[in-house]
Structure formats: C-alpha cells, structure tokens
Design a protein around this motif. Structure first.
Motif, short mmCIF file in Angstrom:
data_model
loop_
_atom_site.label_atom_id
_atom_site.label_comp_id
_atom_site.label_asym_id
_atom_site.label_seq_id
_atom_site.Cartn_x
_atom_site.Cartn_y
_atom_site.Cartn_z
N VAL A 40 -58.85 -15.95 4.37
CA VAL A 40 -60.09 -15.88 3.61
C VAL A 40 -60.78 -17.24 3.60
CG1 VAL A 40 -61.13 -15.13 1.45
CG2 VAL A 40 -58.96 -14.15 2.17
N LEU A 98 -56.18 -6.14 -4.85
CA LEU A 98 -56.00 -6.78 -3.55
C LEU A 98 -56.43 -5.85 -2.41
CD1 LEU A 98 -52.61 -8.69 -3.80
CD2 LEU A 98 -54.80 -9.66 -3.15
N GLY A 101 -60.14 -5.59 -2.31
CA GLY A 101 -60.68 -6.80 -1.70
C GLY A 101 -60.46 -6.82 -0.20
N GLY A 102 -59.28 -6.37 0.24
CA GLY A 102 -59.00 -6.29 1.66
C GLY A 102 -59.94 -5.32 2.36
N LEU A 105 -63.24 -7.03 2.83
CA LEU A 105 -63.22 -7.95 3.96
C LEU A 105 -63.34 -7.19 5.28
CD1 LEU A 105 -60.40 -10.44 2.88
CD2 LEU A 105 -62.85 -10.87 2.91
N GLU A 153 -60.90 -13.09 -3.95
CA GLU A 153 -59.81 -12.67 -3.06
C GLU A 153 -58.78 -13.80 -2.91
OE1 GLU A 153 -58.18 -9.50 -0.82
OE2 GLU A 153 -59.74 -9.67 -2.32
N ILE A 157 -54.94 -13.38 -4.17
CA ILE A 157 -53.86 -13.56 -3.20
C ILE A 157 -52.91 -14.65 -3.68
CG2 ILE A 157 -53.32 -14.40 -0.87
CD1 ILE A 157 -55.91 -13.05 0.07
N GLY A 240 -57.70 -8.74 5.85
CA GLY A 240 -58.00 -7.49 5.16
C GLY A 240 -57.05 -6.38 5.55
N ILE A 243 -53.52 -7.06 4.10
CA ILE A 243 -53.46 -6.79 2.66
C ILE A 243 -53.30 -5.29 2.42
CG2 ILE A 243 -54.82 -6.78 0.53
CD1 ILE A 243 -55.98 -9.48 1.45
#
Length: 309
Positions: A40, A98, A101-102, A105, A153, A157, A240, A243
């Motif tokens: 990231v 997570l 968020g992945g 991404l 993110e 993480i 991404g 994750i």
C-alpha cells in the motif's frame, strides 16, 4: 539511608530495563507491521506525484508538505484512535474491514487498467478551475482524501500484525508506523517531483559528469513516473488479492488459499537455489490474479451495469 538509596537505584534500573525491553518490542512490532503494509505504501508513493501536475514548480514542495501534514492528521488523529477502538471493542470486524479494503485496492487497480474501456476515473479528471490558489486547494484536498483511504488500509494492516501487547504500546507502534511511513513516502515523493529541477541544475554546471547526470535525470523523469504507476497498480493487485485470500482462509474458505500456497511451494521446490524468491513471486502473482478478477468484477458492476439503465 544508604540501603534505601540502593533499593531505589535498583528499582530505577529495573524500570529502565523494562522500558528498554518495551522499546525493543515496539521497534520490532513497528518493523513487522510496516513491512506488511509495504504494498500500500508503494501505491501511496506512486499516486501522490500526480497531484502536483499542472501546478507551479515553486509550489510543488509546499503542496507536498500540505499533503504530508494532512496524511499525518489522517493517521494520528482519525485512524489511530479508530483502529484501537476497533481492536478493543470489535476485533471480529478487523478481517472483514481488511477484506473490504483489499477489494477497494483491487477495484482501483482494475479501474486503472480498464480505464480505456470504462471511460476513466472521476478522480483523475482534469480540474476545470483556472484560479491557481483554488486549483491548489482542490488538488491538496483530493490528495488528502485519497490518502485517508490508503492510510486506513496501512493502519489496519499494521494493527492486524501486532502481537498481544498493552493498548498504550499498540498506540505507540501504530504512531511510529504512521510517522515513519508518512516521512518515507512524502520524502520520496518530494525527491521525485523535484528530480527534473535537480537534473536541470546539474546540466547547467561546468562539469561534464554533472551535465551528463543532469540530462539523465531529466530524461528519466517521465520513465520513472510511468514505472511508478505500473508498480503502484501491481502492488495494489498483489496486496489487495493477498488480503482477500488470507481473509478467506480465516473464514474457513480454504480451497483457493491452499491452491495458491501449494502452487508456490511446488514452484519453489522445482528451483531450490532460489526457492524463497520463487515462492514469493508465485504467491504475489497468483494473489494479483485474484485481485484483477475481483477488481474487474467490481469495476464492471459500478461502470457497465448503470450505463444499461
């Protein structure tokens, strides 16, 4: 009196040892957490330079400074308290957040790749204002909004990588990760956006070597920016996808994670001399494949379906 003083000194020494051990724990945890967020971070460094495109060269560093300050506020004043509250009161929500968020991404990366067919990204549309001050405010606010997503993110993480430790120590680790990453990212960004100016300054010197280096820097600038864009996109897909794969494993959906793990393991066994590197490359590549598939599905839903109505 002497005995009391010795006892006090012993207590102070014990406290100092405890503090030193705690500092070692914080440093080690911050290093591990920061490393996990590296993908990231790469994207953050790749995205930011575009926010100074079209602005006065004299304003480039001040703008980077404003964005860096906004990034620190995002991490330390908004995301750090939110992350700690999450860890204390809703640890079950960390993995779903997570994974969300992945997925974001993956979507961002897929949208960049599919932009010619999807019509581009709204965030990348040229600003219509002609007022330099207003344009600067618009660019800075847009960069800080984007940073909030990437920083969230990073912090989640990092939080997920922390071992069991007191809340205050988790706060210190997250703050250390946030500060270190912000300084590193925006220091690199500052060098990138001024690389052509540095090159021009060197090209005007009397030394033939300095002139050659300067011309090389100027010529390398557009190549570097394109490379950063490609690396940032690849990093988003890899991180991404990874994750999401790890999240699936935590929820008991193990077929795909095991397939990726086994494939990487067999590839590493086939080339034992560089087994560790091969294992990492295959894992990253297959995670990126998962990322592009998920990202393309999300991009298709958000772009293609609405156009049919």
């Amino acid at each position: 009196m002497a005995g009391g003083l010795v006892a006090l000194l012993d207590d102070v020494a014990a406290i100092a040892k405890l503090a030193a051990a705690s500092l070692d724990d914080v440093t080690a945890a911050a290093s591990r957490a920061g490393a996990k967020a590296a993908g990231v971070v790469i994207d953050d460094a790749a995205v930011t330079p575009r926010y100074v495109v079209g602005l006065s060269p004299a304003r480039e560093l001040p703008i980077i400074g404003k964005i860096a300050l906004g990034s620190l506020k995002n991490k330390l004043l908004i995301l750090l308290p939110a992350a700690l509250l999450l860890k204390v009161f809703a640890p079950w929500a960390i993995t779903p957040i997570l994974m969300a968020g992945g997925a974001f991404l993956c979507f961002e990366a897929a949208e960049k790749i599919l932009a010619p067919w999807l019509g581009g990204h709204a965030a990348e549309e040229a600003a219509t204002t002609t007022d330099p001050a207003e344009l600067e405010r618009t660019q800075v606010s847009g960069a800080i909004r984007t940073d909030l997503i990437l920083s969230a993110e990073i912090m989640i993480i990092a939080l997920n990588e922390l071992p069991d430790m007191p809340v205050w120590m988790q706060a210190v680790v997250l703050a250390a990760v946030g500060i270190a990453i912000t300084v590193g990212v925006y220091g690199v960004v500052a060098l990138i956006v001024k690389m052509d100016d540095i090159g021009l300054a060197l090209a005007q010197r009397s030394s033939a070597a300095a002139q050659a280096i300067g011309r090389g820097l100027v010529k390398a600038m557009p190549v570097l920016l394109k490379a950063l864009a490609l690396i940032g996109t690849a990093a988003m897909l890899w991180v991404g996808g990874q994750i999401i794969v790890h999240g699936m494993e935590e929820f008991g959906i193990v077929a795909l994670p095991h397939l990726i793990h086994d494939t990487a393991h067999h590839a590493a066994e086939a080339l034992p001399a560089i087994g560790g590197v091969v294992n990492w490359i295959v894992n990253a590549a297959l995670s990126a494949v998962v990322g592009i598939i998920i990202g393309a599905i999300i991009a298709g839903v958000l772009h293609v379906i609405p156009r049919k109505h």
